[in-house]
Design an enzyme around this catalytic site. Structure first.
Site, PDB file in Angstrom:
ATOM      1  N   ARG A  45     -34.758   9.608   7.522  1.00 42.80           N
ATOM      2  CA  ARG A  45     -33.849   9.752   8.793  1.00 42.80           C
ATOM      3  C   ARG A  45     -32.998   8.522   8.658  1.00 42.80           C
ATOM      4  O   ARG A  45     -33.366   7.282   8.548  1.00 42.80           O
ATOM      5  CB  ARG A  45     -34.757   9.679  10.026  1.00 42.80           C
ATOM      6  CG  ARG A  45     -33.847   9.633  11.302  1.00 42.80           C
ATOM      7  CD  ARG A  45     -33.190  10.896  11.515  1.00 42.80           C
ATOM      8  NE  ARG A  45     -32.712  10.851  12.832  1.00 42.80           N
ATOM      9  CZ  ARG A  45     -31.322  10.441  13.337  1.00 42.80           C
ATOM     10  NH1 ARG A  45     -30.713   9.724  12.447  1.00 42.80           N
ATOM     11  NH2 ARG A  45     -31.011  10.651  14.450  1.00 42.80           N
TER      12      ARG A  45
ATOM     13  N   GLU B 256     -26.230  18.776  14.766  1.00 43.33           N
ATOM     14  CA  GLU B 256     -27.239  19.579  14.293  1.00 43.33           C
ATOM     15  C   GLU B 256     -26.296  20.825  13.535  1.00 43.33           C
ATOM     16  O   GLU B 256     -25.267  21.022  13.839  1.00 43.33           O
ATOM     17  CB  GLU B 256     -28.130  20.148  15.233  1.00 43.33           C
ATOM     18  CG  GLU B 256     -28.938  18.847  15.950  1.00 43.33           C
ATOM     19  CD  GLU B 256     -29.605  18.450  15.109  1.00 43.33           C
ATOM     20  OE1 GLU B 256     -30.135  18.767  14.233  1.00 43.33           O
ATOM     21  OE2 GLU B 256     -30.133  17.101  15.522  1.00 43.33           O
TER      22      GLU B 256
ATOM     23  N   ARG C  74     -40.779  10.760  10.050  1.00 43.76           N
ATOM     24  CA  ARG C  74     -39.797  10.328   9.176  1.00 43.76           C
ATOM     25  C   ARG C  74     -39.746   8.911   8.986  1.00 43.76           C
ATOM     26  O   ARG C  74     -39.876   8.323  10.082  1.00 43.76           O
ATOM     27  CB  ARG C  74     -38.394  11.130   9.583  1.00 43.76           C
ATOM     28  CG  ARG C  74     -38.606  12.992   9.831  1.00 43.76           C
ATOM     29  CD  ARG C  74     -37.232  13.128  10.208  1.00 43.76           C
ATOM     30  NE  ARG C  74     -36.920  12.894  11.542  1.00 43.76           N
ATOM     31  CZ  ARG C  74     -35.780  13.034  12.290  1.00 43.76           C
ATOM     32  NH1 ARG C  74     -35.156  13.961  11.722  1.00 43.76           N
ATOM     33  NH2 ARG C  74     -35.698  12.701  13.397  1.00 43.76           N
TER      34      ARG C  74
END
Length: 495
Positions: free
Chosen positions: A377, A385, A419
């Site tokens: 990330r 998105e 992440r």
């Protein structure tokens, strides 16, 4: 009555006394069987020639076949023929096709033999072949072995000499044998020596002799260095021609190794120790930023693993050591013991997470390696998105920056989705900076307070770059919040 029978018997008795001449009392009577004498019939006594019996109906149809013993076969000689022979009539398929011309020189199976022009290559490891077909038949000798032009190298470092070429010959088992042309000796130092070593590394996967005298790391680490240098040389558009430029490239590619090893590599090739300018150090500091716990060097990123504009999946070779930033640890030494213990616990937990990730076998550099899988990330930015407006454009922008390239990860920690939150550097480029300046992402102020991030976002907003060209575009964190609310509302209605 008795007298009559007696007279009749006496007549036959007189006939027997006659000797069978047939001149008795009854001249028309035949002699007895016992008095007949038979003789065989001879063909010579016949005056009329005998004729064969008439053949049957079936035998009259075919002509009589002569005996094989009376036939004499002799070989046919063309000289005995008075009329010249003519070829048999062609078939229907042969009548449709035109006659095939004779194959001239320079043809191979009826196809023109291509000639390969070898042009001088100015870019290292970027040799291109130009193939064209001759306009007419040319005299070419058929090669006895398959030869491949492997690489081009520069003999000298002055920039004026022409590059030389060498061929690799393969036998029928596809094994590399002795080159056909004699190669020049390796230069002792300079850019030409580095390029020659990288060319040899592509064939043998061995580091140059004598490097172990300048570095302290094991052989596996040295092989990893040269794999990274080879990938960096292939990624750059213009290879370095001066020793100073090559030193900067080596230092940028091997930034994560120990300084003594980096200086040893530079000394092995006779490169100077590079100095980073003030402008470059402002955006891309040579020292690791504060808060970085680990540094990872990834394998080339697959474009299919880039899920959106701020996240992707990376793979790291298991042979690469997970480098703990000792300078961060040293900075914590001056603080109180509580912060030191907290930092140690965070680093230990993160190292366990790094080492326990999933592994996958991959092919890289001509060999099979075992790599760790990491979900990454990007720190400090938030991109749209995929389901949002401008989400696909943001993803494509990140693909252009890091796809098929090795990147450097500065790991800060993990988020709630496990992440790894990282700063991404690729070829001397800070990826978050490019995403913000070009308007492909927002500055995530809730999780990152760096002032340069706000500055880069303002530059894109003022220029209406990327997503800032749209009015009232929904922010990704608000979009995710509304999506969670809608999901909870839907679940409550179902209940």
């Amino acid at each position: 009555m008795g007298n009559i029978l007696k007279c009749f018997i006496s007549c036959f008795d007189g006939e027997d006394e006659d000797g069978g001449s047939g001149h008795g009392r009854f001249p028309n009577s035949y002699p007895p069987v016992s008095s007949l004498h038979y003789q065989p019939l001879h063909l010579d006594d016949l005056q009329v020639p005998l004729s064969p019996p008439p053949p049957s109906t079936r035998q009259q149809q075919p002509p009589p076949r002569p005996a094989l013993s009376r036939l004499h076969y002799q070989p046919l000689r063309l000289a005995d023929l008075q009329v010249p022979l003519s070829p048999p009539p062609p078939s229907t398929r042969q009548q449709q096709l035109p006659p095939r011309p004779a194959r001239p020189l320079g043809y191979h199976h009826g196809v023109l033999w291509p000639t390969i022009e070898i042009t001088p290559c100015d870019d290292f490891l970027n040799l291109e072949f130009t193939t064209k077909v001759c306009e007419g038949p040319q005299h070419h000798s058929t090669p006895s072995r398959k030869t491949d032009l492997n690489r081009c190298i520069h003999e000298k470092d002055d920039g004026n000499s022409k590059p030389s070429y060498y061929w690799l010959t393969k036998n029928k088992d596809n094994h590399v044998v002795t080159p056909q042309t004699k190669r020049s000796p390796r230069p002792p130092s300079g850019v030409a020596a580095l390029e020659r070593d990288l060319v040899d590394f592509t064939r043998t996967f061995e580091v140059p002799e004598g490097l172990a005298q300048h570095v302290t790391s094991p052989m596996q680490a040295q092989v990893t260095w040269y794999r990274k240098l080879l990938a960096a040389y292939k990624d750059i558009k213009y290879p370095p021609k001066e020793s100073a430029d090559a030193a900067v490239l080596v230092a940028a590619t091997l930034r994560g190794i120990e300084r003594t090893n980096l200086e040893g590599i530079l000394a092995f090739y006779g490169f100077p120790i590079p100095t980073i300018s003030k402008e470059a150090s402002e955006n891309h500091p040579s020292s690791i930023p504060k808060g970085v716990l680990f540094v990872l060097k990834t394998l080339p990123v697959n474009a299919k693993c880039i899920v959106d504009g701020d996240g992707f999946t990376a793979y790291v070779d298991t042979l690469d050591p997970i480098e703990l930033r000792q300078d961060c640890n040293a900075s914590c030494q001056s603080r109180n013991s509580k912060k030191q213990k907290l930092w140690d616990k965070t680093a230990a937990d993160l190292q366990i997470s790094l080492e326990n990730t999933g592994q996958k076998k991959m092919f890289f550099g001509g060999r099979e390696i075992l790599a760790r899988k990491y979900e990454i990330r990007l720190r400090g930015i938030d991109a749209p998105e995929i389901g949002m407006q401008y989400g696909k454009e943001s993803q494509d922008a990140l693909v252009k920056l890091i796809a098929r390239k090795c990147v450097t990860l500065h790991v800060y920690g993990q988020d709630q989705f496990k992440r790894f939150v990282c700063d991404i550097h690729c070829g001397g480029v800070f990826i978050q900076e490019q995403m913000l300046v070009n308007g492909h992402a927002w500055h995530f102020k809730n999780y990152d307070k760096r002032p340069q991030f706000a500055k880069w976002e303002k530059m894109a907003r003022d220029a209406r770059q990327g997503l800032w060209a749209y009015d009232n575009l929904e922010k990704p964190w608000e979009w995710r919040k509304n999506k969670r609310k809608a999901s909870r509302h839907h679940n409550s209605d179902v209940r």
